[in-house]
Design a protein around this motif. Sequence first.
Motif, PDB file in Angstrom:
ATOM      1  N   LEU A 100      77.816 -34.975 101.942  1.00 27.76           N
ATOM      2  CA  LEU A 100      76.646 -34.743 101.092  1.00 27.76           C
ATOM      3  C   LEU A 100      75.393 -35.157 101.835  1.00 27.76           C
ATOM      4  O   LEU A 100      75.367 -36.187 102.509  1.00 27.76           O
ATOM      5  N   SER A 101      74.360 -34.353 101.721  1.00 29.75           N
ATOM      6  CA  SER A 101      73.059 -34.736 102.272  1.00 29.75           C
ATOM      7  C   SER A 101      71.978 -34.283 101.299  1.00 29.75           C
ATOM      8  O   SER A 101      72.219 -33.429 100.442  1.00 29.75           O
ATOM      9  N   ALA A 102      70.795 -34.855 101.444  1.00 32.01           N
ATOM     10  CA  ALA A 102      69.722 -34.559 100.486  1.00 32.01           C
ATOM     11  C   ALA A 102      68.368 -34.782 101.135  1.00 32.01           C
ATOM     12  O   ALA A 102      68.239 -35.546 102.105  1.00 32.01           O
ATOM     13  N   PHE A 103      67.366 -34.110 100.601  1.00 28.86           N
ATOM     14  CA  PHE A 103      65.994 -34.384 101.007  1.00 28.86           C
ATOM     15  C   PHE A 103      65.674 -35.826 100.597  1.00 28.86           C
ATOM     16  O   PHE A 103      65.896 -36.209  99.445  1.00 28.86           O
ATOM     17  N   GLY A 104      65.113 -36.581 101.518  1.00 31.31           N
ATOM     18  CA  GLY A 104      64.785 -37.970 101.215  1.00 31.31           C
ATOM     19  C   GLY A 104      63.306 -38.201 101.022  1.00 31.31           C
ATOM     20  O   GLY A 104      62.830 -39.328 101.183  1.00 31.31           O
ATOM     21  N   PHE A 105      62.583 -37.167 100.680  1.00 34.80           N
ATOM     22  CA  PHE A 105      61.124 -37.267 100.592  1.00 34.80           C
ATOM     23  C   PHE A 105      60.615 -36.541  99.355  1.00 34.80           C
ATOM     24  O   PHE A 105      61.320 -35.743  98.732  1.00 34.80           O
ATOM     25  N   ASN A 121      74.768 -44.445  98.662  1.00 35.42           N
ATOM     26  CA  ASN A 121      74.636 -44.761 100.082  1.00 35.42           C
ATOM     27  C   ASN A 121      75.354 -43.770 100.983  1.00 35.42           C
ATOM     28  O   ASN A 121      74.997 -43.611 102.157  1.00 35.42           O
ATOM     29  N   SER A 122      76.385 -43.107 100.467  1.00 36.31           N
ATOM     30  CA  SER A 122      77.150 -42.165 101.285  1.00 36.31           C
ATOM     31  C   SER A 122      76.429 -40.840 101.516  1.00 36.31           C
ATOM     32  O   SER A 122      76.872 -40.020 102.320  1.00 36.31           O
ATOM     33  N   VAL A 123      75.331 -40.622 100.813  1.00 36.20           N
ATOM     34  CA  VAL A 123      74.570 -39.374 100.957  1.00 36.20           C
ATOM     35  C   VAL A 123      73.577 -39.529 102.116  1.00 36.20           C
ATOM     36  O   VAL A 123      72.742 -40.426 102.115  1.00 36.20           O
ATOM     37  N   ALA A 124      73.677 -38.647 103.104  1.00 35.04           N
ATOM     38  CA  ALA A 124      72.754 -38.675 104.241  1.00 35.04           C
ATOM     39  C   ALA A 124      71.405 -38.122 103.799  1.00 35.04           C
ATOM     40  O   ALA A 124      71.344 -37.044 103.186  1.00 35.04           O
ATOM     41  N   LEU A 125      70.339 -38.845 104.102  1.00 37.73           N
ATOM     42  CA  LEU A 125      69.001 -38.431 103.683  1.00 37.73           C
ATOM     43  C   LEU A 125      68.245 -37.805 104.849  1.00 37.73           C
ATOM     44  O   LEU A 125      68.204 -38.359 105.947  1.00 37.73           O
ATOM     45  N   HIS A 126      67.648 -36.650 104.598  1.00 39.64           N
ATOM     46  CA  HIS A 126      66.851 -35.961 105.612  1.00 39.64           C
ATOM     47  C   HIS A 126      65.387 -36.361 105.458  1.00 39.64           C
ATOM     48  O   HIS A 126      64.840 -36.285 104.349  1.00 39.64           O
ATOM     49  N   PRO A 127      64.738 -36.757 106.533  1.00 40.47           N
ATOM     50  CA  PRO A 127      63.294 -36.999 106.472  1.00 40.47           C
ATOM     51  C   PRO A 127      62.578 -35.660 106.367  1.00 40.47           C
ATOM     52  O   PRO A 127      63.205 -34.590 106.434  1.00 40.47           O
TER      53      PRO A 127
END
Length: 242
Positions: A100-105, A121-127
């Motif tokens: 899982l990943s997500a926009f972090g902004f 915490n397991s979700v990778a956040l994209h800058p």
Amino acid sequence: GSDVRPTASLKARVAALVTKLSSRIATRVWYSTTDMAPHFKDLTVPHRYMPNPVSESFFRTGALPKRQHVLFAVPLMRLKGAETAIAAMETLSKSPDLKLSAFGFGPDEPEAAELRRRIPNSVALHPWTPHERMPSLFSSASVVVGRLGLGSLGVTELEAMAVGRPLITYQEGSIRKLESYYRTDPPVISCESAAEVVEAVRTCLHDSAYARELGERARTWVRQYHSSATVAGLYDCEYRAV
């Protein structure tokens, strides 16, 4: 869009006021998402929907990734359904083999920071990602979850569809009834709740043939209505008319 929609931010409210006052003295008003029409219903100046263009680079992306990956392409703002997206992430994060990943902004950093703290915490956040890298980001996903608020497709959602990925978003009503520009509705999975998002994600991941076919139909639909060439032709006619 965001320059006109109601919001709690003082800065955004000032921008909205300036935009609305300016609209009264404009020769034409063009808006580019289907939820915007009600904001201009009392405007005497001619106004019409003009679709957002999608760059050709998004249509040239490759095959699906080997590992199942769900990308939550939702800016961290409540208006665009970030809270619903986070609730879905919480459920899906219990599947250890699923990436899982997500926009972090988001546009408002205090709001974004508050929402970011609630993401597992397991979700990778994209800058914040430069636009030229977005085709690669979307093509790394098996499924894309777009905004789950407002009830319309923004540029991000259209670009994910152009990459050929099944899109889960919230589309309110038939787009053909909202804007006469469209003759067919977008091939997306419309969800309002986190539970519906989770079910839709699992359906796409478990039925790869269905997901692939939905993604290809999405790509074809965006090319028909939102390719750069198509939109440029519309703007050429409008500029000449003005």
